[in-house]
Scaffold this active site. Structure first.
Site, PDB file in Angstrom:
ATOM      1  N   THR A   5       0.819  -1.220   0.000  1.00 22.79           N
ATOM      2  CA  THR A   5       0.000   0.000   0.000  1.00 22.79           C
ATOM      3  C   THR A   5       0.850   1.266   0.000  1.00 22.79           C
ATOM      4  O   THR A   5       0.335   2.364  -0.194  1.00 22.79           O
ATOM      5  CB  THR A   5      -0.925   0.015   1.222  1.00 22.79           C
ATOM      6  OG1 THR A   5      -0.137  -0.178   2.403  1.00 22.79           O
ATOM      7  CG2 THR A   5      -1.945  -1.113   1.124  1.00 22.79           C
TER       8      THR A   5
ATOM      9  N   HIS B 168       7.290   0.897   7.725  1.00 18.82           N
ATOM     10  CA  HIS B 168       7.494   1.779   8.877  1.00 18.82           C
ATOM     11  C   HIS B 168       7.750   0.905  10.097  1.00 18.82           C
ATOM     12  O   HIS B 168       7.739  -0.336  10.005  1.00 18.82           O
ATOM     13  CB  HIS B 168       6.295   2.703   9.078  1.00 18.82           C
ATOM     14  CG  HIS B 168       4.978   2.018   9.188  1.00 18.82           C
ATOM     15  ND1 HIS B 168       4.610   1.251  10.281  1.00 18.82           N
ATOM     16  CD2 HIS B 168       3.927   1.963   8.330  1.00 18.82           C
ATOM     17  CE1 HIS B 168       3.402   0.764  10.109  1.00 18.82           C
ATOM     18  NE2 HIS B 168       2.959   1.165   8.923  1.00 18.82           N
TER      19      HIS B 168
ATOM     20  N   HIS C 122       5.781  -2.192  10.974  1.00 19.46           N
ATOM     21  CA  HIS C 122       6.079  -3.442  10.264  1.00 19.46           C
ATOM     22  C   HIS C 122       7.206  -4.219  10.943  1.00 19.46           C
ATOM     23  O   HIS C 122       7.321  -5.433  10.763  1.00 19.46           O
ATOM     24  CB  HIS C 122       6.485  -3.155   8.814  1.00 19.46           C
ATOM     25  CG  HIS C 122       5.369  -2.618   7.970  1.00 19.46           C
ATOM     26  ND1 HIS C 122       5.387  -1.337   7.459  1.00 19.46           N
ATOM     27  CD2 HIS C 122       4.214  -3.169   7.548  1.00 19.46           C
ATOM     28  CE1 HIS C 122       4.284  -1.141   6.753  1.00 19.46           C
ATOM     29  NE2 HIS C 122       3.552  -2.221   6.796  1.00 19.46           N
TER      30      HIS C 122
ATOM     31  N   LYS D  26     -10.772  -0.764  10.239  1.00 20.85           N
ATOM     32  CA  LYS D  26     -10.979   0.662  10.039  1.00 20.85           C
ATOM     33  C   LYS D  26     -12.377   0.892   9.457  1.00 20.85           C
ATOM     34  O   LYS D  26     -12.983  -0.006   8.886  1.00 20.85           O
ATOM     35  CB  LYS D  26      -9.909   1.221   9.102  1.00 20.85           C
ATOM     36  CG  LYS D  26      -8.495   1.090   9.668  1.00 20.85           C
ATOM     37  CD  LYS D  26      -7.456   1.632   8.705  1.00 20.85           C
ATOM     38  CE  LYS D  26      -6.052   1.469   9.280  1.00 20.85           C
ATOM     39  NZ  LYS D  26      -5.005   1.943   8.349  1.00 20.85           N
TER      40      LYS D  26
ATOM     41  N   ARG E 275     -10.252   0.531   1.860  1.00 16.98           N
ATOM     42  CA  ARG E 275      -8.914   0.929   1.413  1.00 16.98           C
ATOM     43  C   ARG E 275      -8.995   1.497   0.008  1.00 16.98           C
ATOM     44  O   ARG E 275      -9.689   0.949  -0.852  1.00 16.98           O
ATOM     45  CB  ARG E 275      -7.991  -0.290   1.428  1.00 16.98           C
ATOM     46  CG  ARG E 275      -6.573   0.014   0.966  1.00 16.98           C
ATOM     47  CD  ARG E 275      -5.722  -1.237   0.951  1.00 16.98           C
ATOM     48  NE  ARG E 275      -5.369  -1.654   2.288  1.00 16.98           N
ATOM     49  CZ  ARG E 275      -4.657  -2.756   2.554  1.00 16.98           C
ATOM     50  NH1 ARG E 275      -4.266  -3.533   1.560  1.00 16.98           N
ATOM     51  NH2 ARG E 275      -4.364  -3.089   3.787  1.00 16.98           N
TER      52      ARG E 275
ATOM     53  N   GLN F 172      -6.454 -14.570   1.762  1.00 15.87           N
ATOM     54  CA  GLN F 172      -5.340 -14.790   2.681  1.00 15.87           C
ATOM     55  C   GLN F 172      -5.252 -16.258   3.084  1.00 15.87           C
ATOM     56  O   GLN F 172      -4.156 -16.797   3.261  1.00 15.87           O
ATOM     57  CB  GLN F 172      -5.485 -13.905   3.923  1.00 15.87           C
ATOM     58  CG  GLN F 172      -4.262 -13.976   4.845  1.00 15.87           C
ATOM     59  CD  GLN F 172      -4.291 -12.933   5.936  1.00 15.87           C
ATOM     60  OE1 GLN F 172      -4.857 -11.857   5.777  1.00 15.87           O
ATOM     61  NE2 GLN F 172      -3.674 -13.239   7.065  1.00 15.87           N
TER      62      GLN F 172
ATOM     63  N   ASP G  88      -4.812  -8.402  15.326  1.00 17.12           N
ATOM     64  CA  ASP G  88      -6.030  -8.191  14.541  1.00 17.12           C
ATOM     65  C   ASP G  88      -6.150  -9.168  13.375  1.00 17.12           C
ATOM     66  O   ASP G  88      -7.191  -9.220  12.713  1.00 17.12           O
ATOM     67  CB  ASP G  88      -6.087  -6.749  14.023  1.00 17.12           C
ATOM     68  CG  ASP G  88      -4.933  -6.413  13.093  1.00 17.12           C
ATOM     69  OD1 ASP G  88      -3.878  -7.085  13.177  1.00 17.12           O
ATOM     70  OD2 ASP G  88      -5.072  -5.485  12.283  1.00 17.12           O
TER      71      ASP G  88
ATOM     72  N   LYS H 228      -0.662   4.069  21.193  1.00 24.32           N
ATOM     73  CA  LYS H 228      -0.122   3.033  20.317  1.00 24.32           C
ATOM     74  C   LYS H 228       1.338   3.301  19.979  1.00 24.32           C
ATOM     75  O   LYS H 228       1.718   4.423  19.648  1.00 24.32           O
ATOM     76  CB  LYS H 228      -0.959   2.956  19.036  1.00 24.32           C
ATOM     77  CG  LYS H 228      -0.649   1.744  18.170  1.00 24.32           C
ATOM     78  CD  LYS H 228      -1.614   1.648  17.001  1.00 24.32           C
ATOM     79  CE  LYS H 228      -1.328   0.428  16.142  1.00 24.32           C
ATOM     80  NZ  LYS H 228      -2.243   0.317  14.999  1.00 24.32           N
TER      81      LYS H 228
ATOM     82  N   LYS I  77       3.349   5.770  16.864  1.00 24.19           N
ATOM     83  CA  LYS I  77       2.653   6.979  16.448  1.00 24.19           C
ATOM     84  C   LYS I  77       3.331   8.197  17.079  1.00 24.19           C
ATOM     85  O   LYS I  77       3.519   8.249  18.284  1.00 24.19           O
ATOM     86  CB  LYS I  77       1.183   6.936  16.864  1.00 24.19           C
ATOM     87  CG  LYS I  77       0.398   5.791  16.238  1.00 24.19           C
ATOM     88  CD  LYS I  77       0.313   5.951  14.725  1.00 24.19           C
ATOM     89  CE  LYS I  77      -0.543   4.864  14.099  1.00 24.19           C
ATOM     90  NZ  LYS I  77      -0.618   4.965  12.642  1.00 24.19           N
ATOM     91  N   THR I  78       3.697   9.164  16.256  1.00 24.55           N
ATOM     92  CA  THR I  78       4.326  10.370  16.755  1.00 24.55           C
ATOM     93  C   THR I  78       3.613  11.584  16.196  1.00 24.55           C
ATOM     94  O   THR I  78       2.843  11.483  15.237  1.00 24.55           O
ATOM     95  CB  THR I  78       5.814  10.442  16.340  1.00 24.55           C
ATOM     96  OG1 THR I  78       5.895  10.649  14.918  1.00 24.55           O
ATOM     97  CG2 THR I  78       6.557   9.166  16.699  1.00 24.55           C
TER      98      THR I  78
END
Length: 417
Positions: A40, A45, A48, A82, A86, A169, A190, A227, A230-231
């Protein structure tokens, strides 16, 4: 130590199917295992890294990791909980992302005892009728609806396209079981529903005793409940063009004392004794931040190499001491990426005029006052002479002018021809 025992000690196991059998299997043989990533974007990041660190540990223990790039699944989207579908990408963009991600993963895993495969290679060969006949008949809609990853989307709606992701999957796991000798799939918490659906498919086709297992990873939260990863500035990327190695190093260096031991266990390959020693130092001398420095060095070296660590440490030392003259142009670019910046020409100019023209100073009066009081440094040199002529090409390969106003406020001017 058995790999499953080590993962449990490191706090890396959330759920497993038949843990005792998986433990026994990994004692008896070197297994194949996989984790998937959809293309995607064109960079991984640090989120992963969570499952990939698991694969790396299995690799170091002699097992055989496989990474599936979802060229097929990534083209339709995953109902990941979400509240929106997507966004579909062009196949051209998907292929670009596949190439970029493959390059990054080869840097993490090397080429020995490791494979990257693309599920487009087998999913694209199905006709609609063959897919429905061979696989659709084996999936119960009621069971699929009860999977958390789907159930969480029912209230807001889910397309048939994303609903079928679970089947695709599952087909991936079956294909890898049959053709790559893969017995274990790893994923985030998840993904439990999708992974166990794959095991069910394998058991229906290969028999109930087929050795197929799931292992999921706990959701990683920081001590403050937010989480991990996340910044305020957004994601921390593995691509050095998106997040510089210095910024990457600083992210790990700035971790909370309450989190650092957990991250040492999860994101480094240090031994239990080494981590225990660092944990003790967190308690007895937290101001030295030895655990954070070791964490930053280990993860940065794993992702960007040992030279990137040396560079990041060099930049950090220069910023702490204020001695920026020893930095290279590349280090200036990394270390001061977030300070106010502007573009200037290469023409030499009086210091007062230049400071006002770049808006570093609001007026000539203030500029003269700050220069006279020694509040201005240019490229590491304090300037007190009101007649000083600033040559933008005098330092850092003629690419940058670094100005400090007062004790801490920096400005970076990019020099153009």
């Amino acid at each position: 130590m058995n790999i499953i025992d080590e993962l449990k000690w490191r706090g890396a196991v959330n759920q497993t199917t038949d843990e005792a059998a998986l433990h026994d299997l990994t004692d008896k043989k070197q297994i194949g295992l996989y984790c998937g990533v959809d293309p995607t974007g064109d960079s991984l990041h640090i989120g992963h890294l969570i499952p990939f660190m698991m694969l790396k540990r299995f690799q170091l223990a002699g097992h055989h990791p496989v990474i599936v790039i979802g060229g097929g699944t990534g083209s339709i989207g995953d109902p990941s909980g979400k509240n929106s579908e997507r966004k579909l990408q062009t196949m051209e963009q998907v292929h670009h992302n596949e190439d970029a991600l493959s390059e990054q993963m080869h840097r993490l895993f090397g080429t020995e005892n490791f494979r990257i495969v693309n599920n487009y290679d087998w999913l694209s060969k199905f006709s609609l009728l063959a897919f429905l006949r061979d696989y659709g008949k084996l999936f119960n809609v009621n069971t699929m609806l009860n999977k958390e990853v789907v159930a969480s989307r029912l209230e807001v709606g889910i397309s048939f396209t994303e609903f079928t992701y679970q089947i695709l999957q599952s087909v991936d796991f079956l294909h890898l079981y049959q053709h790559e000798d893969v017995q274990l799939q790893i994923g985030g918490a998840d993904q439990w529903g999708n992974i166990t659906a794959g095991i069910d498919l394998i058991h229906k086709i290969e028999g109930p005793d087929a050795p197929a297992f799931a292992l999921t990873i706990p959701l990683m939260l920081k001590a403050d409940g937010t989480k991990f990863g996340k910044t305020a500035g957004g994601a921390i990327w593995l691509d050095p063009e998106k997040t510089s190695p210095y910024e990457f190093y600083q992210f790990w260096l700035n971790q909370d004392d309450r989190d650092v031991v957990k991250y040492l266990k999860y994101f480094t390959f240090l031994s239990q004794d080494e981590i225990a020693d660092l944990a003790e130092k967190v308690k007895t001398a937290p101001e030295k931040r030895e655990a954070q420095r070791r964490l930053a060095a280990e993860v940065t070296s794993f992702v960007h190499g040992p030279e990137a660590v040396k560079q990041a440490e060099h930049i950090s030392a220069a910023l702490f001491s204020g001695d920026v003259k020893a930095l290279t142009a590349a280090e200036i670019e990394q270390g001061f990426a977030d300070v106010p910046s502007m573009t200037v020409t290469s023409a030499a100019e009086n210091i007062v005029e230049w400071l006002v023209a770049t808006k570093i100073e609001p007026s000539k009066r203030q500029a003269r006052e700050d220069v006279t009081n020694g509040a201005i440094t240019v490229n590491g040199d304090r300037i007190r002479d009101l007649d000083f002529t600033l040559d933008p090409k005098a330092a850092f390969d003629g690419r940058y002018v670094l100005v400090r106003r007062g004790k801490k406020r920096y400005f970076l001017a990019h020099v153009t021809d």
